[in-house]
Motif scaffolding. Structure first.
Motif, PDB file in Angstrom:
ATOM      1  N   LEU A 135      38.360  43.995  44.750  1.00 17.32           N
ATOM      2  CA  LEU A 135      38.415  42.557  44.484  1.00 17.32           C
ATOM      3  C   LEU A 135      38.008  42.272  43.044  1.00 17.32           C
ATOM      4  O   LEU A 135      38.663  41.488  42.352  1.00 17.32           O
ATOM      5  N   ARG A 136      36.936  42.907  42.582  1.00 19.30           N
ATOM      6  CA  ARG A 136      36.500  42.709  41.189  1.00 19.30           C
ATOM      7  C   ARG A 136      37.593  43.115  40.209  1.00 19.30           C
ATOM      8  O   ARG A 136      37.860  42.406  39.235  1.00 19.30           O
ATOM      9  N   GLU A 137      38.228  44.272  40.465  1.00 23.49           N
ATOM     10  CA  GLU A 137      39.289  44.738  39.577  1.00 23.49           C
ATOM     11  C   GLU A 137      40.488  43.799  39.602  1.00 23.49           C
ATOM     12  O   GLU A 137      41.075  43.505  38.548  1.00 23.49           O
ATOM     13  N   ASP A 138      40.862  43.309  40.792  1.00 23.81           N
ATOM     14  CA  ASP A 138      41.990  42.380  40.897  1.00 23.81           C
ATOM     15  C   ASP A 138      41.703  41.088  40.145  1.00 23.81           C
ATOM     16  O   ASP A 138      42.563  40.567  39.414  1.00 23.81           O
ATOM     17  N   LEU A 139      40.494  40.545  40.309  1.00 25.20           N
ATOM     18  CA  LEU A 139      40.152  39.306  39.602  1.00 25.20           C
ATOM     19  C   LEU A 139      40.093  39.525  38.093  1.00 25.20           C
ATOM     20  O   LEU A 139      40.533  38.672  37.321  1.00 25.20           O
ATOM     21  N   GLN A 140      39.565  40.667  37.657  1.00 25.05           N
ATOM     22  CA  GLN A 140      39.521  40.968  36.222  1.00 25.05           C
ATOM     23  C   GLN A 140      40.936  41.034  35.658  1.00 25.05           C
ATOM     24  O   GLN A 140      41.210  40.502  34.580  1.00 25.05           O
ATOM     25  N   GLU A 141      41.847  41.658  36.398  1.00 29.63           N
ATOM     26  CA  GLU A 141      43.232  41.759  35.944  1.00 29.63           C
ATOM     27  C   GLU A 141      43.899  40.384  35.868  1.00 29.63           C
ATOM     28  O   GLU A 141      44.594  40.074  34.896  1.00 29.63           O
ATOM     29  N   ARG A 142      43.666  39.548  36.872  1.00 31.28           N
ATOM     30  CA  ARG A 142      44.253  38.199  36.869  1.00 31.28           C
ATOM     31  C   ARG A 142      43.704  37.372  35.715  1.00 31.28           C
ATOM     32  O   ARG A 142      44.440  36.648  35.044  1.00 31.28           O
ATOM     33  N   VAL A 143      42.404  37.494  35.474  1.00 33.75           N
ATOM     34  CA  VAL A 143      41.789  36.742  34.371  1.00 33.75           C
ATOM     35  C   VAL A 143      42.319  37.242  33.029  1.00 33.75           C
ATOM     36  O   VAL A 143      42.588  36.440  32.127  1.00 33.75           O
ATOM     37  N   ASP A 144      42.480  38.553  32.890  1.00 34.65           N
ATOM     38  CA  ASP A 144      43.034  39.099  31.645  1.00 34.65           C
ATOM     39  C   ASP A 144      44.434  38.560  31.391  1.00 34.65           C
ATOM     40  O   ASP A 144      44.775  38.203  30.255  1.00 34.65           O
ATOM     41  N   LEU A 145      45.259  38.508  32.433  1.00 34.71           N
ATOM     42  CA  LEU A 145      46.615  37.989  32.271  1.00 34.71           C
ATOM     43  C   LEU A 145      46.610  36.505  31.935  1.00 34.71           C
ATOM     44  O   LEU A 145      47.361  36.048  31.063  1.00 34.71           O
ATOM     45  N   ARG A 146      45.769  35.742  32.627  1.00 40.16           N
ATOM     46  CA  ARG A 146      45.723  34.292  32.414  1.00 40.16           C
ATOM     47  C   ARG A 146      45.173  33.941  31.030  1.00 40.16           C
ATOM     48  O   ARG A 146      45.654  33.048  30.370  1.00 40.16           O
ATOM     49  N   SER A 147      44.159  34.679  30.580  1.00 36.40           N
ATOM     50  CA  SER A 147      43.494  34.336  29.320  1.00 36.40           C
ATOM     51  C   SER A 147      44.091  35.061  28.118  1.00 36.40           C
ATOM     52  O   SER A 147      43.667  34.812  26.994  1.00 36.40           O
ATOM     53  N   GLU A 148      45.025  35.985  28.369  1.00 34.55           N
ATOM     54  CA  GLU A 148      45.650  36.763  27.295  1.00 34.55           C
ATOM     55  C   GLU A 148      44.597  37.505  26.465  1.00 34.55           C
ATOM     56  O   GLU A 148      44.677  37.561  25.243  1.00 34.55           O
ATOM     57  N   GLY A 149      43.598  38.045  27.150  1.00 33.91           N
ATOM     58  CA  GLY A 149      42.582  38.862  26.498  1.00 33.91           C
ATOM     59  C   GLY A 149      41.422  38.101  25.894  1.00 33.91           C
ATOM     60  O   GLY A 149      40.525  38.713  25.306  1.00 33.91           O
ATOM     61  N   ARG A 150      41.377  36.780  26.032  1.00 25.31           N
ATOM     62  CA  ARG A 150      40.264  36.011  25.454  1.00 25.31           C
ATOM     63  C   ARG A 150      38.997  36.127  26.284  1.00 25.31           C
ATOM     64  O   ARG A 150      37.901  35.931  25.768  1.00 25.31           O
ATOM     65  N   VAL A 151      39.127  36.448  27.574  1.00 24.24           N
ATOM     66  CA  VAL A 151      37.962  36.651  28.434  1.00 24.24           C
ATOM     67  C   VAL A 151      37.720  38.149  28.522  1.00 24.24           C
ATOM     68  O   VAL A 151      38.594  38.910  28.915  1.00 24.24           O
ATOM     69  N   THR A 152      36.524  38.564  28.129  1.00 33.29           N
ATOM     70  CA  THR A 152      36.216  39.996  28.101  1.00 33.29           C
ATOM     71  C   THR A 152      35.592  40.509  29.387  1.00 33.29           C
ATOM     72  O   THR A 152      35.683  41.691  29.677  1.00 33.29           O
ATOM     73  N   ASN A 153      34.947  39.630  30.158  1.00 33.23           N
ATOM     74  CA  ASN A 153      34.228  40.095  31.340  1.00 33.23           C
ATOM     75  C   ASN A 153      34.181  38.996  32.390  1.00 33.23           C
ATOM     76  O   ASN A 153      33.978  37.832  32.068  1.00 33.23           O
ATOM     77  N   VAL A 154      34.373  39.396  33.648  1.00 30.49           N
ATOM     78  CA  VAL A 154      34.202  38.501  34.787  1.00 30.49           C
ATOM     79  C   VAL A 154      32.950  38.968  35.511  1.00 30.49           C
ATOM     80  O   VAL A 154      32.883  40.108  35.967  1.00 30.49           O
ATOM     81  N   MET A 155      31.945  38.108  35.597  1.00 28.27           N
ATOM     82  CA  MET A 155      30.662  38.479  36.191  1.00 28.27           C
ATOM     83  C   MET A 155      30.455  37.720  37.498  1.00 28.27           C
ATOM     84  O   MET A 155      30.498  36.492  37.498  1.00 28.27           O
ATOM     85  N   PHE A 156      30.235  38.458  38.566  1.00 27.09           N
ATOM     86  CA  PHE A 156      29.961  37.853  39.867  1.00 27.09           C
ATOM     87  C   PHE A 156      28.494  37.471  39.916  1.00 27.09           C
ATOM     88  O   PHE A 156      27.627  38.298  39.676  1.00 27.09           O
ATOM     89  N   ARG A 157      28.239  36.218  40.241  1.00 25.64           N
ATOM     90  CA  ARG A 157      26.846  35.796  40.423  1.00 25.64           C
ATOM     91  C   ARG A 157      26.476  35.820  41.902  1.00 25.64           C
ATOM     92  O   ARG A 157      25.415  36.283  42.256  1.00 25.64           O
ATOM     93  N   THR A 158      27.377  35.298  42.762  1.00 27.75           N
ATOM     94  CA  THR A 158      27.179  35.404  44.201  1.00 27.75           C
ATOM     95  C   THR A 158      28.525  35.666  44.864  1.00 27.75           C
ATOM     96  O   THR A 158      29.569  35.286  44.352  1.00 27.75           O
ATOM     97  N   PHE A 159      28.467  36.324  46.026  1.00 27.05           N
ATOM     98  CA  PHE A 159      29.654  36.585  46.824  1.00 27.05           C
ATOM     99  C   PHE A 159      29.203  36.636  48.269  1.00 27.05           C
ATOM    100  O   PHE A 159      28.496  37.542  48.675  1.00 27.05           O
ATOM    101  N   VAL A 160      29.615  35.628  49.052  1.00 25.91           N
ATOM    102  CA  VAL A 160      29.180  35.512  50.444  1.00 25.91           C
ATOM    103  C   VAL A 160      30.395  35.268  51.310  1.00 25.91           C
ATOM    104  O   VAL A 160      31.220  34.408  51.008  1.00 25.91           O
ATOM    105  N   ILE A 161      30.482  36.005  52.411  1.00 27.71           N
ATOM    106  CA  ILE A 161      31.517  35.766  53.409  1.00 27.71           C
ATOM    107  C   ILE A 161      30.811  35.362  54.694  1.00 27.71           C
ATOM    108  O   ILE A 161      29.884  36.030  55.134  1.00 27.71           O
ATOM    109  N   GLU A 162      31.257  34.266  55.290  1.00 27.29           N
ATOM    110  CA  GLU A 162      30.663  33.838  56.563  1.00 27.29           C
ATOM    111  C   GLU A 162      31.732  33.613  57.589  1.00 27.29           C
ATOM    112  O   GLU A 162      32.860  33.360  57.299  1.00 27.29           O
TER     113      GLU A 162
END
Length: 170
Positions: free
Chosen positions: A143-170
């Motif tokens: 999931l982290r890799e998929d989101l990083q890839e989507r963010v890279d495509l959307r931002s065209e490389g302007r976002v260097t890192n996607v940091m998870f602060r919380t992740f909860v499934i209920e």
């Protein structure tokens, strides 16, 4: 009567031997399971406390992170934008919900409009994810890799890192 007493004496040693054999086999099975378990998944090596504090807090110089301290993230100095919490249903099972808080690290000055587009994109993506896809450590890593890839495509490389602060499934 004498024959019955001799028959009872013959049965006693066989019962003791059977119990002893079962006990030995149980110990061997437990030891074998422990040995195979350690061979397949060895225990993780512990990091020194300074490395953990440095990785968790990102403090430099002579500062040390205190236990339980959450580092302050500044949007101006670090180029980090904290996105609003994302709450969405999963694709399957649809009664499960996910809550996700993400921060984006930009190269240079942060772009709030781009961050909002990425926020919407992540929310739309999370609605397509099933519970089986994100279960366990590997699922979370994917999931982290998929989101990083989507963010890279959307931002065209302007976002260097996607940091998870919380992740909860209920």
């Amino acid at each position: 009567m004498a024959d019955e007493e001799q028959g009872a004496e013959k049965k006693k040693p066989s019962l003791v031997i059977t119990i002893a054999i079962i006990a030995v086999l149980t110990l061997l099975a437990g030891g074998g399971g422990w040995l195979v378990g350690n061979m397949l998944a060895p225990p993780p090596a512990e990091k020194p406390a300074e490395e953990v504090a440095k990785a968790a807090g990102g403090h430099g110089g002579g500062e040390k992170a205190e236990a339980g301290e959450i580092p302050h993230i500044s949007t101006e100095a670090n180029g980090v934008v904290l996105l609003d919490p994302i709450t969405s249903n999963l694709a399957y099972p649809s009664d499960n919900r996910v809550r996700l808080e993400v921060a984006l690290m930009f190269k240079g000055a942060p772009d709030v409009a781009l961050a909002e587009e990425i926020h919407q994109d992540i929310m739309a993506y999370m609605r397509t994810v099933s519970l089986q896809q994100v279960q366990g450590p590997r699922g979370f890593q994917y999931l982290r890799e998929d989101l990083q890839e989507r963010v890279d495509l959307r931002s065209e490389g302007r976002v260097t890192n996607v940091m998870f602060r919380t992740f909860v499934i209920e």
